[in-house]
Design an enzyme around this catalytic site. Structure first.
Site, short mmCIF file in Angstrom:
data_model
loop_
_atom_site.label_atom_id
_atom_site.label_comp_id
_atom_site.label_asym_id
_atom_site.label_seq_id
_atom_site.Cartn_x
_atom_site.Cartn_y
_atom_site.Cartn_z
N TYR A 146 31.46 -60.06 -13.79
CA TYR A 146 30.23 -59.35 -14.20
C TYR A 146 29.62 -58.59 -13.01
O TYR A 146 28.94 -57.58 -13.18
CB TYR A 146 29.22 -60.31 -14.85
N LYS A 149 21.05 -56.71 -14.17
CA LYS A 149 20.40 -57.43 -15.28
C LYS A 149 19.29 -58.35 -14.73
O LYS A 149 18.28 -58.57 -15.41
CB LYS A 149 21.41 -58.23 -16.09
N ALA A 168 31.17 -51.09 -24.28
CA ALA A 168 30.71 -51.39 -22.93
C ALA A 168 31.46 -52.62 -22.38
O ALA A 168 31.85 -52.65 -21.21
CB ALA A 168 29.21 -51.64 -22.92
N1 LIG Z 1 28.70 -56.57 -25.28
C1 LIG Z 1 28.23 -57.64 -24.67
O1 LIG Z 1 28.90 -58.67 -24.55
C2 LIG Z 1 26.83 -57.65 -24.15
C3 LIG Z 1 26.22 -58.88 -23.87
C4 LIG Z 1 24.93 -58.89 -23.37
C5 LIG Z 1 24.28 -57.69 -23.14
N2 LIG Z 1 24.89 -56.51 -23.41
C6 LIG Z 1 24.15 -55.27 -23.17
O2 LIG Z 1 23.89 -54.63 -24.40
C7 LIG Z 1 23.66 -53.25 -24.17
C8 LIG Z 1 24.46 -52.43 -25.17
O3 LIG Z 1 25.83 -52.52 -24.91
P1 LIG Z 1 26.91 -52.77 -26.06
O4 LIG Z 1 27.63 -54.01 -25.69
O5 LIG Z 1 26.31 -52.63 -27.41
O6 LIG Z 1 27.96 -51.61 -25.80
P2 LIG Z 1 28.03 -50.09 -26.34
O7 LIG Z 1 29.12 -49.45 -25.54
O8 LIG Z 1 28.14 -50.06 -27.80
O9 LIG Z 1 26.61 -49.53 -25.91
C9 LIG Z 1 26.33 -49.07 -24.63
C10 LIG Z 1 25.53 -47.82 -24.79
O10 LIG Z 1 25.09 -47.34 -23.53
C11 LIG Z 1 25.05 -45.95 -23.66
N3 LIG Z 1 24.97 -45.26 -22.37
C12 LIG Z 1 25.75 -45.43 -21.27
N4 LIG Z 1 25.38 -44.51 -20.32
C13 LIG Z 1 24.37 -43.78 -20.87
C14 LIG Z 1 23.60 -42.69 -20.42
N5 LIG Z 1 23.80 -42.14 -19.22
N6 LIG Z 1 22.63 -42.20 -21.23
C15 LIG Z 1 22.41 -42.73 -22.45
N7 LIG Z 1 23.13 -43.77 -22.95
C16 LIG Z 1 24.10 -44.27 -22.16
C17 LIG Z 1 26.35 -45.63 -24.39
O11 LIG Z 1 26.30 -44.31 -24.92
C18 LIG Z 1 26.34 -46.70 -25.45
O12 LIG Z 1 25.69 -46.25 -26.61
C19 LIG Z 1 23.99 -53.01 -22.70
O13 LIG Z 1 22.79 -53.08 -21.96
C20 LIG Z 1 24.85 -54.21 -22.36
O14 LIG Z 1 24.82 -54.50 -20.98
C21 LIG Z 1 26.16 -56.46 -23.91
#
Ligand SMILES: NC(=O)c1ccc[n+]([C@@H]2O[C@H](COP(=O)([O-])OP(=O)(O)OC[C@H]3O[C@@H](n4cnc5c(N)ncnc54)[C@H](O)[C@@H]3O)[C@@H](O)[C@H]2O)c1
Length: 343
Positions: free
Chosen positions: A244, A251, A284
């Site tokens: 990570y 975070k 992501a």
């Molecule tokens: N997937 C997991 O296991 C998980 C767990 C905990 C937290 N998260 C967090 O959840 C959030 C969403 O991620 P996700 O897992 O749904 O993946 P995802 O890829 O579906 O979403 C990530 C989003 O970030 C956007 N993004 C990246 N750079 C950008 C920019 N410059 N301008 C605007 N948007 C931008 C992408 O377009 C995308 O829509 C993130 O903060 C991620 O760290 C994810």
């Protein structure tokens, strides 16, 4: 009803030990393994979904796994049903208007949030990253009946302001905001924290943390009657989670930001939360090496013995936006089946 085919290569009948069955749904492959002493396992695309060991015999194990598989397909894989939202919305969040940033596709956590907010009667404004992303997000925005659908790349100057200007013009207020974006350049994310470059660090912090501060800044004047701000965090902010890396640092800053914003904006009735979901196989997440191992560990160790879905995250987030949660603020809410309480 799923159509199961046996593995002809394996012996069947009385003396046989294991039996395998396969079914396909679109491009996804389901696999069932049944043992005569009543054990059964279900895998989807090679990943274990469930396992039972308490059936009376082979037949009962087959029936149980079959039922679980039907339910799994209905809730997780029914692509036609996925964008469907209830025609009649619940009234829990009726009249509330919000902005959801971070839908890339129908696996995105932001999409799970958008669905929940909309199903509870709220209105949803949606952004997409760029033209390339637009075609994936557009059908989802349509399903949400989003009156505002705009491009937003937070690294492009002026785009964030343009979204808030449009909201001001169209709605004149904002009740909730979901910030569900993060980014780290590959060399920064996949390297050791000790080696991270200034540029890699700055970009990671900028997109993953500062943009939440800026969105809160732009939302504040629109939340004259209060509101709620949400961002997505992860357990790697608290503990060293393998692979990570620098995102854990970002975070941690994000969760701290939530507390300061909650303190500063609380007197205006604006509540601020981080939601910390367990691992989810999103786009992501595909940037994190050995992510499958993280999923397996989460499932095996979480008290709930289950991975979370984007809908679980969405509903928990929507709950915090409800007036019933008016005295809850500054939290990092884990939606992880309880994983974070285990040592
Ligand atoms: N997937 C997991 O296991 C998980 C767990 C905990 C937290 N998260 C967090 O959840 C959030 C969403 O991620 P996700 O897992 O749904 O993946 P995802 O890829 O579906 O979403 C990530 C989003 O970030 C956007 N993004 C990246 N750079 C950008 C920019 N410059 N301008 C605007 N948007 C931008 C992408 O377009 C995308 O829509 C993130 O903060 C991620 O760290 C994810």
């Amino acid at each position: 009803m799923l159509e199961w085919k046996t593995n002809e290569a394996l012996a069947v009948g009385k003396g046989a030990t294991l039996q395998q069955f396969f079914a396909t749904v679109g491009r996804d492959q389901l696999e069932m393994e049944i043992a005569p002493w009543g054990e059964g396992q279900l895998k989807v695309n090679g990943r274990e979904i469930t396992r039972i060991n308490d059936a009376k015999n082979r037949r009962q194990a087959f029936r149980s796994i079959q039922q679980i598989a039907e339910r799994y397909v209905e809730t997780h894989m029914n692509k036609a049903a996925a964008p469907m939202l209830p025609a009649v919305k619940a009234k829990l969040l009726e009249g509330k208007k919000g902005l959801i940033v971070g839908i890339a596709n129908d696996k995105s956590i932001a999409w799970g949030c958008a669905k929940a907010f909309r199903a509870f009667g709220a209105e949803v404004a949606v952004t997409y990253l760029n033209e390339k992303a637009k075609k994936f997000v557009e059908p989802l925005a349509r399903a949400l009946e989003a009156p505002i659908f705009m491009p937003l790349d937070v690294s492009v100057a002026g785009q964030m302001e343009a979204v808030f200007e449009r909201i001001t013009k169209e709605w004149g207020k904002l009740d909730y905001l979901v910030h569900s974006i993060a980014f780290s350049p590959k060399e920064a994310l996949q390297g050791r924290v000790v080696d991270v470059s200034r540029e890699g660090f700055a970009t990671t912090m900028d997109v993953s943390c500062w943009t939440f501060i800026r969105m809160a800044h732009l939302a504040e004047p629109l939340m004259r009657k209060g509101g709620s701000l949400f961002t997505m965090s992860y357990y790697g902010s608290q503990m060293v989670v393998k692979n990570y890396n620098i995102m854990g640092v970002a975070k941690a800053a994000l969760e701290c930001t939530v507390r300061y914003l909650a303190a500063e904006l609380g007197p205006k009735g604006i509540r601020v939360h981080a939601i910390s979901p367990g691992p989810l196989a999103t786009r992501a997440a595909s940037g994190i090496p050995e992510f499958d191992a993280l999923l397996e560990k989460a499932k095996a160790q979480a008290p709930a013995r289950s991975l979370v879905s984007i809908d679980d995250v969405g509903v928990a987030t929507a709950f915090l936006a409800h007036d019933a949660a008016r005295l809850i603020t500054g939290e990092t809410l884990y939606v992880d089946g309880g994983y974070h309480i285990m040592d």
